[in-house]
Every structure is written in C-alpha cells, then in structure tokens.
Design an enzyme around this catalytic site. Structure first.
Site, PDB file in Angstrom:
ATOM      1  N   LYS A   1       0.856  -1.179   0.000  1.00  0.00           N
ATOM      2  CA  LYS A   1       0.000   0.000   0.000  1.00  0.00           C
ATOM      3  C   LYS A   1       0.896   1.234   0.000  1.00  0.00           C
ATOM      4  O   LYS A   1       1.929   1.258   0.698  1.00  0.00           O
ATOM      5  CB  LYS A   1      -0.891  -0.030   1.240  1.00  0.00           C
ATOM      6  CG  LYS A   1      -1.953   1.047   1.299  1.00  0.00           C
ATOM      7  CD  LYS A   1      -2.840   0.860   2.532  1.00  0.00           C
ATOM      8  CE  LYS A   1      -3.963   1.883   2.605  1.00  0.00           C
ATOM      9  NZ  LYS A   1      -4.824   1.685   3.795  1.00  0.00           N
TER      10      LYS A   1
ATOM     11  N   SER B   1      -9.726   1.617   2.991  1.00  0.00           N
ATOM     12  CA  SER B   1      -8.846   2.391   2.125  1.00  0.00           C
ATOM     13  C   SER B   1      -7.800   1.549   1.386  1.00  0.00           C
ATOM     14  O   SER B   1      -7.197   2.040   0.436  1.00  0.00           O
ATOM     15  CB  SER B   1      -8.112   3.440   2.967  1.00  0.00           C
ATOM     16  OG  SER B   1      -7.242   2.812   3.890  1.00  0.00           O
TER      17      SER B   1
ATOM     18  N   SER C   1      -9.903  -0.819   7.103  1.00  0.00           N
ATOM     19  CA  SER C   1      -9.303  -0.565   5.790  1.00  0.00           C
ATOM     20  C   SER C   1      -8.620  -1.752   5.137  1.00  0.00           C
ATOM     21  O   SER C   1      -8.272  -1.683   3.959  1.00  0.00           O
ATOM     22  CB  SER C   1      -8.306   0.585   5.879  1.00  0.00           C
ATOM     23  OG  SER C   1      -9.004   1.808   5.870  1.00  0.00           O
TER      24      SER C   1
END
Lengths: 487, 484
Positions: A83, A158, A182
């Site tokens: 990420k 996210s 997330s």
C-alpha cells in the site's frame, strides 16, 4: 481476471517449494505478475507505482542467491506489493495524495525491511484512499480502484489497491493498513483474505500515520495460508516503534490447520441487527454454520457498546480525526512535497494544503482540529477515549467465554462507484462492523464466505483477543475450506 | 521609593547533557554544519516514529529531586500543535499540566537571598521534558534576501522547562534564581549550562502591583534574555516601563516583549495572528513514562552534594572564609579537587590557599579546565608535605608546582632532578654566611649597629648565593648570631 494456471495466480505456498527446488525461477514469477499488471491495471487501477526494474532485479537476486546455495528467506521470490503509505527506500511513496507527488523516502519501513530480508519481491506501490481516509478507494488522487469482480463497483477502502491487486492476480500477496476496517472491508469486497493484527503486533515504523493509536499494517492474500505466511514475516517487536508490543512472537503458520473443535464462537447479536443486507447475513450465517459443522460451539453474545453504531462510529471519528489533524500537520510545503507559494508564510501553508489535500482529508482535518480545540477537548476527544475504554471492556467480557467472535465485515457487498461519494455519513456507516476492533486494539480477519446473487464476494469477520491471531487463522481456514471461496 | 511591588515568575529552559536527541539517535552537537545532525525523524519525514531516550527521564528526574520536586510515577508526553517552519512535524512533543495531567516533576523550589539579607523560598510549579525546535536563519550571508532557511540540527534536542511560581520580587532575586538553578544543573551533570551555547534560556512573566496588594497585576512576558545579566537588566527595564505606564494613568496590556541587549530596551513582539490554542493531546506514538520507586531512589542516591550545602560545610566544618568557600565551590570539579587534597591529610586552610592561588592561576593562564590539569590532588598534597617537612621552601614549591602542572611529574622527582632540596645544614650555611660577611664588611658593620634594613640585604644575598635553597629560618638565625 487472470488465468488460474498462470504463475501469478498461484498461491505463495505453492510457488515457494517450486522456486526453492529450482523448478521455476523468481524471475518468471515476477514477470508473470508484471504482465498481469500490464494487461489489466489500466482498468483495475490497483497500482500507483509499478517498479518493474526494481522488482526484476530483486527476483534476479533471489535466483542468484538460490543458485549459490545461500539462505533466501521464507518469502523467496514471492511478489508482495505494498500500500502506498508504507515507506520504501528509493521508491516513490504518495499516500494517494497530491500533496506528496514526489516523495521518495530515504528509508524503509520496518515491514519493508522484513520483506526484503525474507526474499520477497516488491512489484510496486498500491492505490489507496488519500492518507487511508475512505471506505471505497474513491478518495485517491490517482482515481478509484475498480473491483476485479465487477469493475463498476468499488474495491473498498482504504486498502482498495491491495485487495484488488491480490484478487486480480496482479500480485501474489499485499500489505495494507487498517485504521477502521481498511484491510478487512476491501478484502471482503474483493473476495480475498485480509488480517488486521493486534495493535502493537506489527511495527508502524515507516507507515505514514493516519490515526496513530488505531493504525496497523496487515497482510492480504488469496487464501488463509498465504496470509499467515506473510503475517509471520512482518509480525514481532520492533524497537523503532514505541507502541510495538515487546512480547515473544510464535509463528502462526504451523497451527493453522488445527481446526476449531475446541472453539467457542461468539456471535454478537448487535452485528446482525437492522441495516445488514439479507444476502450478507445469509452468507455469514453459512460461514458460522461451517464452523459449527467443524465442531465449534456457537453462542450468542452481546456487545452493548462495541456493537452500538452510535458509540463506535462517533468515538472512532473523533479519535481518528483528532490524531489525523495533528499527524497531517507536517505536510506544510516547507520540507518536502507540494508547495504552493502564497503572499506570506501563513498564506503559503494555506495555499499548499488547500491545493494538496482532497475533500475527505480536509473534512477529517477540520473535524479533528475542532475535536481537540480548547473548550471542546473534554466533550469530544476525552469522552471518545472513555467510550473507547468501554468498547475494550465489552470485548474483554465476551472473550472470557469465547475463543473467537464471528460477524459480518460490512453491511453490504461492494457498492457502485460514485454511489456514496456525496454522502459522507452513509459512507462512514460502511465501517460499522469494523471500527470497534481498532478502538479495542484486537485482531480481526476477513475471510470469503460466499457471494451475492450478483456474484459479488462477501466476507466473514472473525475477531479474537489481543495477540491471538493464530485462532483467527485456524477458524478462517475452516470457513475457507468448508464455505465457498469465490476465487 | 517605589510604591509598587514587582511580581516575577520565570520559565527556564535547560538543555540536557545527553549524547543523543530525545527521540532519535541523532547527536546533540553545537556549531556543526546545518542539517548534519539529523535523522528522518528530526526532519519530520512521513512514517517516522519517536522513541524516548531513557537518559532524558533520568536527568530530568535528577534535577527534579535536586530541587525537591515530587516525581510523578506516571506521566505522558503530549503534542503541542502549531505551524512553524522550524517545527518539522507541526507539533512539539512536550508535557502539560492540567486538572487531569501531570508532568514528570512538580513542586519543589530553591532559596534566594533577599535585599535585606533574609532568604526567600521560590516555589517551582513543575519541571517538564520537551524537545527543542529547529533554528530559522534569516540574516546570514548565504541566505538570499527575502528568504529564510531552517537548520534542523537543534530539532529534538532534549530540554527541561523549569517553571517557577510568581514568587520572585526583584530583578536581583531573578538573576540569583537563575544562577542557583544553573549551578545545580551543572553540579548534578543535568546540563552543561553554557549560556553562550543557549543551554539555558530564560523567559519571564512580570507584573507590578501597589505595595500591600494581594491581587496580581496584568502580566507581560519578556523573552530573549540570553544571559543572567541580560535577564536582570531586561526585568529592570520592563519594571520601569510598567511603573511609567501606570503613573501616567495608562493601562498595562498583556503582551510579549523582546529584550534588545544592545539598546537595553524591551519592544513588543509582533503579535501572532493565530490564537494560542495548541490543541494539546497525548502523543499516541509514545507510551506513558512509568517511573518506579527503585529508579527514583537510585537517582536520588546519585545526586551529589549541592553547592549551597557544600559552601555551608566548607565554612562551618573546614573554617574557611565565605570568599574561600565561594571560590572553591564555584564549580564541582574545583571543589572535588580541593576535597581530594585535604582527603590526604593537608590542612584545609593550606589546601584552600593552594587551590585558590596557584592552581586556579595555572588554569587561567593555560586556559584549561581543572580536569585537564596534569598535577593531581595527591601530587599537590605531596608537594605541600615537602614544604611542611622542610625539604623545600614555599618559594621553591611554587616553581615545582608550575613544573608539575606542565609535566605531571611527582614533586619529589622534580625537586631531586633540579637539585632544589633546601639547605638546612647549619655548617654548610655558615660557610656561605661567613663569605658574605667578608665580602660586605661595611654592610655587616651597619647590621651590627642595629640597622635592621641590612637583615633583608644579607638574607637576599644568602638566597642568591644558594639559588633560593637556603632554609630561611636557619639562615636568619645564623646571621643574627654573627651580628651579636
């Protein structure tokens, strides 16, 4: 998407022995992943940065070390994408934001170091909601991630890029971060496994902070075994993170197939109340039935605070935004990142931050600034921390009698892109079953338990007491093999 | 006579004498190239995390215990949020005191001497730990006009802030307070206390009120007092200004003044547009600071005798004068040296004369610190012993000391090597005296007639002839016998 007989679609635990025996090279695995990215990512948009050269060099180095008979580590040649808020030395890290268009960290996050040490190959950096603020990955400066199962749908957020890249076979494994769901929610939306570890289990050093007391880095994989494999590499004490738990770490992989015969599975009634989509409920109940079929005892439990949306959503948004408002102050145009010159210093701050941050980030900075302001601190931040203590006690109480809890991950399967962007409150409610876990600091996993009639994946959430991740993997293995995996 | 009473509270920032910064492994150093002692954390790079330097807690506790504070067994770091280029994270990690928040050390205090010769106890509110900010650079030649640069070497340097109650009544007391604090900081090794390097910085809150009033007046903050002298001067100037304002019928406004040490005046600082809401909240990147009783006890037991107590002991137990005690306790190393000399049996008064005299003079001339002096306390004691047993004269001893200071050799070796042993043999000295009498018959005649001035003349000649090695007592006895 992705042919299942191709190398990039194979699981890490299948690839590893092949690489170690020299039947395939790390290089061809890496090439397979890079071609999948080439072929699909224009549509999926899971990657912000693809480090083709770096990845190939890392794979080549694994192959050479193997050929020399050197120790190559537990993830030798396995592609693990990160990420884009996990710092990678020499590789662009944007946090999905326009305020960091060109930040190349001079250091690796602790998890990045551990991956490199384990022989992993890093194909690139994954799309995300800006600074991890969002539940649909629509808040990225680089555009939304599309759900590989239905490209008009969100991938969740996210860590939408992490879940989508794994689901689309654009990597074998990925790391995400989970502040209020997330990792688990996008894993559920994309039909992959995603673990949010106990707070303090995985070092946050090098993770660009959203809400420091809630953030945890965690693994995503296409199956439980792969996810545990990656978890075992990143977990453990790190003296660079003062909040890292200084406890011995026992690898989880050896115990994942131990089953759940001796488990008591708590089912919190509050997580099955109104607002839960009927199909989601049915699939989740099916997953719980699979646990029972494997010998677990189930029992209804109550979480009056931790299961109450008013308490958890409110306290989460006060705590998370309060911390975020301070954490994001460093993006001021002075030292790195975007600078928009104004008339004077104050104006430069204003211009830079107005131009650099997206709407959701601004909204949360303002909410958090307000919550910490003199005169409001006691009513908001302090009260939220008190609620947080009650939430923690709620879980402690039910875990006196239960080994794990089972619940849905999100109220619905993946929704359509654009469906909720104009309604922040509705969007916040998609975290309703996940945020309490972060507030309590306990671990949680999302494991696929079937699909909706439209073919959209649905995840089952399992929760455990602090540092009992191995229980989660054991139960998730049962759901995975008994229930329907969508991949 | 003024009709006003002054009320002063001080905030003293002291830099702790640690090797590395409070939350990173970067070195604490002064005068290095800008932005060389920095880690990613010092620059506020995204993803970095602070890890507390344990030595910071230890030193802060030591200062707290030295001035009688209560140590809180559990305290926290909070973030003080504000934007400024020298603050790379957009917040300063500090501690805070409120109804539900206590910093590491609270209470305590120190005594100052008042103008009437009495004493006043200045209470402390607290001592808290915090990180220093960086340094903005505006007017160096390498900074383009209209621009500013920032040096982050100082970012994260550990500080304690010592906050007094408004118990100080005169600028003189304020300067004493700072001097006493500084002395303790240096004595205990908590800070190097070098004001020129900014190790100790002072801010003051000043107000005036009519004599006899219990209410506090409107307070004005005075900043930028970078020396004790400047502190006293700035306070005098500010108090005069406040009295003028009140006497002319105007009102004092709450503001922050900067002291200009060159012009010796105070000027209002440009008021910040932003309000002072720092939005303090506990830093979630750090865990609470937990201090247990064994740790507190250990730190307490390591606190050396403080200067005030030492002065008192030197005067009462060793019968030194107040001046001698002041000089010998001015710094801990000098006091330790002195005590090491008397520890080997030298009379305190003798040792005090030597340390105050030849030792300090040698240090001044060589521009060195006492711990760099090559002559050890034991060697000085041995030298004094050589005088006491008549081996050398006091005059010769001073030359020997100079040699000891530069070579580090034992005094007995130097005396032997240079043939400096005092001539106490009467028959040897008598020959010399007889020769001198023969050489100076007129002078000897006058001495015999009772001209005492000639006593000095002959002694001088004897010393000259013996290169100063004649035992003066024996020589003068011999001379007296001859002149009878």
């Amino acid at each position: 998407m992705g042919e299942s007989n191709e190398l990039n679609a194979r699981s890490a635990h299948e690839l590893l022995p092949l690489i170690l025996k020299g039947e395939i090279t790390a290089l061809v695995v890496c090439e397979a992943v890079l071609s999948a990215i080439d072929a699909q990512d224009a549509e999926v948009n899971a990657y912000i940065t693809v480090d083709k050269e770096g990845a190939l060099a890392q794979a080549d180095s694994v192959d050479k070390r193997l050929a020399n008979g050197e120790d190559v580590g537990p993830l030798a040649g396995i592609p693990v994408a990160l990420k884009d808020l996990i710092c990678t030395q020499g590789l662009l890290t944007t946090c999905g934001s326009n305020i960091l268009p060109d930040f190349v960290p001079p250091y690796d996050a602790t998890v990045t170091q551990r991956l490199r040490h384990a022989g992993a190959v890093i194909p690139g950096k994954l799309n995300m909601d800006e600074f991890a603020m969002g539940s649909s990955n629509e808040n990225s400066a680089r555009g939304p991630v599309r759900n590989p199962h239905a490209t008009d749908r969100v991938a969740g957020g996210s860590s939408g890029g992490s879940a989508a890249a794994v689901a689309a076979n654009e990597t074998v494994l990925a790391l995400g971060s989970d502040t209020g769901g997330s990792i688990r929610q996008p894993a559920s939306f994309c039909g992959v496994v995603g673990l949010k570890p106990t707070y303090g289990r995985v070092s946050r050093y090098g993770l660009v902070a959203y809400a420091s007391s809630l953030d945890q880095i965690g693994p995503l994989g296409r199956n439980v075994t792969d996810t545990a494999l990656l978890y075992d590499v990143i977990a453990g004490h790190d003296k660079s993170d003062a909040t890292s738990a200084d406890l011995a770490f026992e690898p989880t992989l050896p115990s994942i197939n131990k089953g759940v015969e001796d488990f008591v599975v708590g089912v919190p009634t509050e997580y099955f109340a109104e607002g839960l989509d009927a199909e989601v409920r049915a699939r989740v109940e099916q997953g719980i039935a699979a646990l029972e079929a494997a010998g677990a005892t189930t029992r209804e439990v109550s979480l009056p605070v931790a299961g109450h949306p008013d308490y958890v959503i409110a306290s989460y948004y006060v705590v998370a935004t309060g911390e975020a408002s301070s954490n994001l102050s460093r993006f001021d145009g002075v030292k790195y990142g975007l600078r928009v010159e104004g008339e004077d210093l104050g104006d430069t701050y204003c211009c830079t931050r107005s131009a650099g941050f997206g709407d959701e980030v601004k909204r949360r900075i303002m909410l958090g600034t307000y919550a910490l302001s003199a005169g409001y601190y006691d009513a908001y931040y302090l009260k939220a921390q008190r609620v947080r203590t009650l939430i923690k006690q709620d879980f402690e109480r039910v875990f006196e009698d239960c080994d794990v809890l089972a619940a849905p991950v999100a109220p619905t399967p993946a929704f359509r892109i654009g469906e909720k962007v104009d309604d922040p409150l509705q969007m916040y409610l998609s975290d309703i079953y996940t945020v309490a876990v972060n507030l309590a600091g306990i671990p949680g996993i999302s494991v696929p338990c079937g699909a909706s009639s439209e073919g959209l994946p649905i995840g089952l959430q399992l929760l455990a007491p602090p540092f009992e991740e191995s229980r989660l993997f054991r139960a998730a293995r049962v759901v995975e093999s008994e229930g329907g995996s969508t991949t | 006579m003024s009709d006003f009473e002054t009320v002063i509270g001080l905030e003293v920032h002291a830099q702790l004498a640690t090797r590395t910064k409070i939350f990173s492994g970067a070195l604490v150093s002064f005068g290095d190239e800008p932005n060389t002692n920095v880690t990613p954390l010092c620059l506020g790079l995204p993803g970095t995390l602070p890890v507390l330097n344990r030595q910071v807690v230890e030193l802060s506790m030591r200062m707290g215990l030295a001035v009688g504070c209560t140590i809180q067994t559990r305290s926290r770091f909070l973030r003080k949020n504000y934007f400024y280029p020298d603050l790379p994270k957009g917040y300063q990690i500090s501690q805070y005191q409120s109804n539900n928040e206590m910093p590491l050390a609270t209470g305590g205090g120190i005594e100052v001497v008042t103008a009437d010769g009495g004493t006043r106890f200045i209470r402390l509110v607290r001592i808290h730990m915090e990180e220093d900010a960086g340094k903005s650079i505006h007017d160096e030649p390498f900074v383009p006009p209209g621009e500013s640069m920032v040096d982050y070497n100082r970012t994260g340097v550990p500080l304690i802030e010592i906050v007094s109650e408004p118990d100080i009544r005169t600028p003189e007391e304020a300067s004493q307070f700072v001097n006493r604090l500084r002395e303790i900081l240096v004595y205990t090794g908590v800070s190097e206390g070098d004001m020129e390097k900014g190790h100790v910085r002072i801010d003051a809150n000043v107000s005036i009120r009519p004599v006899g009033s219990e209410e506090l007046g409107v307070k004005v903050e005075v900043k930028n007092m970078n020396s004790v002298r400047n502190c006293q001067r700035a306070l005098e100037v500010e108090i005069d200004r406040q009295i003028d304002v009140v006497n002319s019928g105007r009102e004092i406004i709450q503001q922050t003044m900067l002291f200009d040490p060159v012009r010796e005046d105070v000027r209002p600082m440009r008021t910040k547009e932003a309000s002072d809401d720092y939005r303090y909240f506990p830093d979630p990147d750090l865990v609470p600071i937990v201090v247990d009783q064994p740790w507190i006890d250990r730190v307490q037991s390591q606190i050396p005798e403080l200067p005030a107590a030492k002065r008192e002991r030197f005067e009462s137990d060793l019968n030194l004068s107040q001046d001698q005690a002041d000089v010998l306790t001015a710094d801990r190393q000098t006091a330790d040296y002195f005590e090491a000399v008397i520890a080997v049996g030298v009379e305190p008064a003798t040792a005090a004369n030597w340390v105050q005299g030849d030792v300090l003079r040698t240090l001044n001339e060589a521009k060195i610190e006492i711990d760099q002096l090559r002559a050890t306390p034991a060697q000085l004691a041995a030298l004094i012993h050589l005088i006491d047993n008549g081996t050398i004269s006091a005059n010769v001893a001073r030359k020997v000391f100079a040699e000891m200071a530069s070579t580090g050799d034992d005094p007995s070796d130097i005396v032997e090597r240079q043939g400096l042993v005092q001539i106490s043999d009467e028959s040897a000295l008598e020959t010399t005296v007889d020769e001198l009498i023969a050489a100076h018959p007129d002078e000897f005649a006058r001495l015999k007639e009772g001209d005492k001035k000639l006593q000095g003349f002959f002694m001088g000649q004897i010393m000259k002839a013996t290169k100063g090695q004649a035992n003066p007592k024996i020589a003068s006895q011999l001379l007296a016998q001859k002149a009878q």
